[in-house]
Design a protein around this motif. Structure first.
Motif, PDB file in Angstrom:
ATOM      1  N   ARG A 293       8.225   6.112 -41.082  1.00 26.51           N
ATOM      2  CA  ARG A 293       8.994   5.919 -42.315  1.00 26.51           C
ATOM      3  C   ARG A 293       9.500   7.255 -42.860  1.00 26.51           C
ATOM      4  O   ARG A 293      10.642   7.351 -43.330  1.00 26.51           O
ATOM      5  CB  ARG A 293       8.138   5.194 -43.356  1.00 26.51           C
ATOM      6  N   PHE A 294       8.678   8.293 -42.780  1.00 34.90           N
ATOM      7  CA  PHE A 294       9.086   9.618 -43.239  1.00 34.90           C
ATOM      8  C   PHE A 294      10.279  10.126 -42.414  1.00 34.90           C
ATOM      9  O   PHE A 294      11.247  10.662 -42.966  1.00 34.90           O
ATOM     10  CB  PHE A 294       7.906  10.588 -43.150  1.00 34.90           C
ATOM     11  N   ILE A 295      10.219   9.923 -41.111  1.00 34.83           N
ATOM     12  CA  ILE A 295      11.329  10.321 -40.237  1.00 34.83           C
ATOM     13  C   ILE A 295      12.591   9.540 -40.597  1.00 34.83           C
ATOM     14  O   ILE A 295      13.695  10.087 -40.619  1.00 34.83           O
ATOM     15  CB  ILE A 295      10.940  10.141 -38.754  1.00 34.83           C
ATOM     16  N   GLU A 296      12.443   8.256 -40.909  1.00 32.44           N
ATOM     17  CA  GLU A 296      13.593   7.439 -41.302  1.00 32.44           C
ATOM     18  C   GLU A 296      14.228   7.965 -42.596  1.00 32.44           C
ATOM     19  O   GLU A 296      15.455   8.042 -42.703  1.00 32.44           O
ATOM     20  CB  GLU A 296      13.178   5.978 -41.483  1.00 32.44           C
TER      21      GLU A 296
ATOM     22  N   GLY B 298      16.059  11.056 -41.848  1.00 34.54           N
ATOM     23  CA  GLY B 298      17.147  10.806 -40.913  1.00 34.54           C
ATOM     24  C   GLY B 298      18.306  10.043 -41.523  1.00 34.54           C
ATOM     25  O   GLY B 298      19.267   9.694 -40.839  1.00 34.54           O
ATOM     26  N   GLY B 299      18.226   9.745 -42.821  1.00 35.08           N
ATOM     27  CA  GLY B 299      19.305   9.052 -43.507  1.00 35.08           C
ATOM     28  C   GLY B 299      19.357   7.563 -43.232  1.00 35.08           C
ATOM     29  O   GLY B 299      20.382   6.921 -43.448  1.00 35.08           O
ATOM     30  N   LYS B 300      18.262   6.976 -42.782  1.00 34.91           N
ATOM     31  CA  LYS B 300      18.257   5.559 -42.437  1.00 34.91           C
ATOM     32  C   LYS B 300      17.927   4.643 -43.624  1.00 34.91           C
ATOM     33  O   LYS B 300      17.932   3.437 -43.481  1.00 34.91           O
ATOM     34  CB  LYS B 300      17.287   5.308 -41.289  1.00 34.91           C
ATOM     35  N   SER B 301      17.641   5.234 -44.775  1.00 29.11           N
ATOM     36  CA  SER B 301      17.379   4.452 -45.981  1.00 29.11           C
ATOM     37  C   SER B 301      18.503   4.709 -46.975  1.00 29.11           C
ATOM     38  O   SER B 301      18.753   5.849 -47.362  1.00 29.11           O
ATOM     39  CB  SER B 301      16.035   4.851 -46.599  1.00 29.11           C
ATOM     40  N   LYS B 302      19.183   3.654 -47.407  1.00 37.16           N
ATOM     41  CA  LYS B 302      20.334   3.836 -48.300  1.00 37.16           C
ATOM     42  C   LYS B 302      19.928   4.430 -49.641  1.00 37.16           C
ATOM     43  O   LYS B 302      20.726   5.083 -50.289  1.00 37.16           O
ATOM     44  CB  LYS B 302      21.105   2.539 -48.474  1.00 37.16           C
ATOM     45  N   PHE B 303      18.695   4.221 -50.050  1.00 37.52           N
ATOM     46  CA  PHE B 303      18.254   4.726 -51.351  1.00 37.52           C
ATOM     47  C   PHE B 303      17.878   6.200 -51.317  1.00 37.52           C
ATOM     48  O   PHE B 303      17.851   6.849 -52.345  1.00 37.52           O
ATOM     49  CB  PHE B 303      17.069   3.899 -51.867  1.00 37.52           C
ATOM     50  N   THR B 304      17.569   6.740 -50.149  1.00 42.73           N
ATOM     51  CA  THR B 304      17.114   8.126 -50.082  1.00 42.73           C
ATOM     52  C   THR B 304      18.044   9.063 -49.325  1.00 42.73           C
ATOM     53  O   THR B 304      17.874  10.273 -49.380  1.00 42.73           O
ATOM     54  CB  THR B 304      15.714   8.206 -49.435  1.00 42.73           C
ATOM     55  N   LYS B 305      19.048   8.534 -48.648  1.00 42.83           N
ATOM     56  CA  LYS B 305      19.869   9.397 -47.793  1.00 42.83           C
ATOM     57  C   LYS B 305      20.679  10.429 -48.566  1.00 42.83           C
ATOM     58  O   LYS B 305      21.000  11.475 -48.032  1.00 42.83           O
ATOM     59  CB  LYS B 305      20.768   8.574 -46.878  1.00 42.83           C
ATOM     60  N   GLY B 306      20.974  10.191 -49.822  1.00 44.06           N
ATOM     61  CA  GLY B 306      21.729  11.151 -50.607  1.00 44.06           C
ATOM     62  C   GLY B 306      20.918  12.319 -51.130  1.00 44.06           C
ATOM     63  O   GLY B 306      21.465  13.225 -51.751  1.00 44.06           O
TER      64      GLY B 306
END
Length: 90
Positions: free
Chosen positions: A26-29, A32-40
């Motif tokens: 999950r941390f790698i995700e 890696g920008g794979k979560s719309k809520f955290t990629k920014g």
């Protein structure tokens, strides 16, 4: 195991509260920008996690941390507030 975790954005200083059964993946995700809520807000640092054998207890704790009093508890007891302020004041 079921993990509840807190991430801090190195970019903006905000905190993110989450739940997973595979913390490393999950941390790698998140980074890696794979979560719309955290990629920014990449990159993220893991600042706290705890493990629960019971899924329901983990979910309840995650929801508590996302509440107003839970966030106050996290800032006071689980994460270094000085670091959050330093990053966000840039």
């Amino acid at each position: 195991m079921h993990y509840v975790y807190i991430l801090r954005s190195s970019k903006s200083g905000i905190l993110y509260y989450g739940f997973t059964t595979d913390l490393k993946k999950r941390f790698i995700e998140h980074n890696g920008g794979k979560s719309k809520f955290t990629k920014g807000h990449i990159p993220w640092k893991l600042v706290f996690y705890c493990a629960f054998p019971d899924k329901q207890k983990a979910k309840v704790f995650e929801l508590y941390l996302k509440s107003g009093s839970g966030k106050a508890f996290a800032y006071k007891r689980l994460v270094d507030v000085a670091l959050v302020k330093d990053v966000s004041e840039r």
